[in-house]
Every structure is written in structure tokens, then in C-alpha cells.
Design an enzyme around this catalytic site. Structure first.
Site, PDB file in Angstrom:
ATOM      1  N   ASP A   7       7.124  24.726  18.729  1.00  0.00           N
ATOM      2  CA  ASP A   7       8.320  25.010  17.946  1.00  0.00           C
ATOM      3  C   ASP A   7       9.516  24.982  18.898  1.00  0.00           C
ATOM      4  O   ASP A   7       9.353  25.102  20.122  1.00  0.00           O
ATOM      5  CB  ASP A   7       8.167  26.380  17.283  1.00  0.00           C
ATOM      6  CG  ASP A   7       9.364  26.761  16.437  1.00  0.00           C
ATOM      7  OD1 ASP A   7       9.999  25.860  15.857  1.00  0.00           O
ATOM      8  OD2 ASP A   7       9.667  27.964  16.358  1.00  0.00           O
ATOM      9  N   GLU A   9      13.274  26.467  18.189  1.00  0.00           N
ATOM     10  CA  GLU A   9      14.078  27.689  18.215  1.00  0.00           C
ATOM     11  C   GLU A   9      13.183  28.919  18.347  1.00  0.00           C
ATOM     12  O   GLU A   9      12.198  29.069  17.637  1.00  0.00           O
ATOM     13  CB  GLU A   9      14.919  27.789  16.945  1.00  0.00           C
ATOM     14  CG  GLU A   9      15.984  26.703  16.834  1.00  0.00           C
ATOM     15  CD  GLU A   9      16.784  26.821  15.556  1.00  0.00           C
ATOM     16  OE1 GLU A   9      17.663  27.691  15.489  1.00  0.00           O
ATOM     17  OE2 GLU A   9      16.513  26.046  14.619  1.00  0.00           O
TER      18      GLU A   9
END
Length: 201
Positions: A7, A9
Site C-alpha cells: 500500500d 499512503e
């Protein structure tokens, strides 16, 4: 060759929408995928807040321009790159995230797109529904072992479908709801776990 899907953020860079909330003082923008698992509901909320306060891409770009990778993120990428192919799977948008890719050494990024009318953000276009899951599924179908790491509700399907799923600095509720997923609390520990699991795949 083994794949690491990360991922963006909250794992490699700060939360962009939290940055906008801090810059503008708008509390309504502090809600993220760590709080609201319904992505469409979350984005509709964000777009409504932007419209209400007359905020557009200029304001978002000003936030992104001041961002840099999280401490330890660059070292993690550099550590993993000799042994793994790295793909960033994110529910962010190319228009926001691409300026930050240089600081991470330009890893492959798969995410979504925003739509505009002049400076106003009018909507968004998903790459596909549940894109992180489908990316991992496609990689596995071509016989690539996948280790995935993320920090939010929108990462769960990816983490559960990967050969190994790792929660990174997750909220307490995620740990309680998904006890089968291993947890890493910092980038060094995340690198250790990826290398350990990678050696057994």
C-alpha cells in the site's frame, strides 16, 4: 521471482487527505480508509467537502509538494529491491501520487484517476472494483508468489489473498478483527518479515 505488493499512503508516504486537513483545518477531511471501509462513500464525502470549501487540485498539489516518504520507507524499498519485484497497489490517484514516486525510486504504481473541470475535482474513475485483490489474483495466476502489506480496511482483501499478508501499523480494530494477519510496527520489522516469509515461498 517473488512479488511484494505494498500500500502507499500510511505505509510509504503520509496520508495525503490528512495533510490537506491539517493544512486547511477542515476536520471533515481527517476520515481515511482506516476509519471508513466503504471507499465510494469515503470519496463522495471527500469530494463534497472539497466542493463545499472551494478546494481543488491546486490545494491538493500544494499539500503533495511538501510531502516526502515516511521515515524508513526509502530504506525499505532499497532493501527489498535486490530480492523482490515491488508493486505499489493504492487507492490514491495518479494525479496526486506521481510527484511522490521519484522519492521512492519510481516503483510501479497501480491506482485510480481523478476527473476535473478546470481546477475543481469533479469525480474519480476506479481502475476496477477491488483493484488490490484483482492485482494480487492476477499475479498469482501467472505463478508469482505474493507478499502484501497494508494498513487499512481497503487492504484486507489483498492481504488475505496474498501468499502472505502483513498489517503495517494498523489500528487496533483491524488487529482484533483479522488476527490471522501478522503485524509489523515499523519499516525495519516489515522488511524482516518480508525477507523471512520470502525465503520460505
Amino acid at each position: 521471482m517473488k512479488l511484494v505488493c505494498l500500500d502507499l499512503e500510511g505505509v510509504l508516504i503520509p496520508e495525503i487527505w490528512l495533510g490537506l486537513a491539517e493544512r486547511t483545518g477542515i476536520e471533515e477531511l481527517k476520515v481515511t480508509t482506516r476509519d471508513n471501509p466503504d471507499y465510494d462513500n469515503l470519496m463522495c464525502h471527500r469530494l463534497a467537502v472539497l466542493k463545499k470549501h472551494n478546494l481543488g487540485m491546486k490545494a491538493l498539489n500544494q499539500v503533495v509538494a511538501k510531502m516526502s516518504p515516511l521515515e524508513g520507507a526509502v530504506e525499505l524499498i532499497e532493501r527489498l529491491r535486490p530480492r523482490f519485484q515491488i508493486v505499489i497497489l493504492s487507492d490514491t490517484f495518479y494525479e496526486l501520487a506521481m510527484p511522490l514516486m521519484a522519492g521512492l525510486g519510481w516503483p510501479t504504481l497501480l491506482c485510480h484517476r481523478l476527473t476535473f473541470s478546470d481546477d475543481a475535482v469533479t469525480g474519480y474513475v476506479l481502475r476496477q472494483v477491488d483493484p488490490k485483490f484483482h492485482a494480487v489474483d492476477a499475479f498469482k495466476k501467472i505463478n508469482l508468489p505474493v507478499i502484501a502489506a497494508g494498513d487499512s480496511y481497503n487492504d484486507i482483501s489483498m492481504l488475505q489473498h496474498a501468499d502472505v499478508g502483513i498489517l503495517f501499523r494498523p489500528p487496533k480494530a483491524l488487529v482484533e478483527n483479522y488476527p490471522e494477519l501478522t503485524v509489523a510496527t515499523n519499516h525495519e520489522e516489515l522488511g524482516d518479515k518480508i525477507e523471512c516469509f520470502g525465503s520460505s515461498l
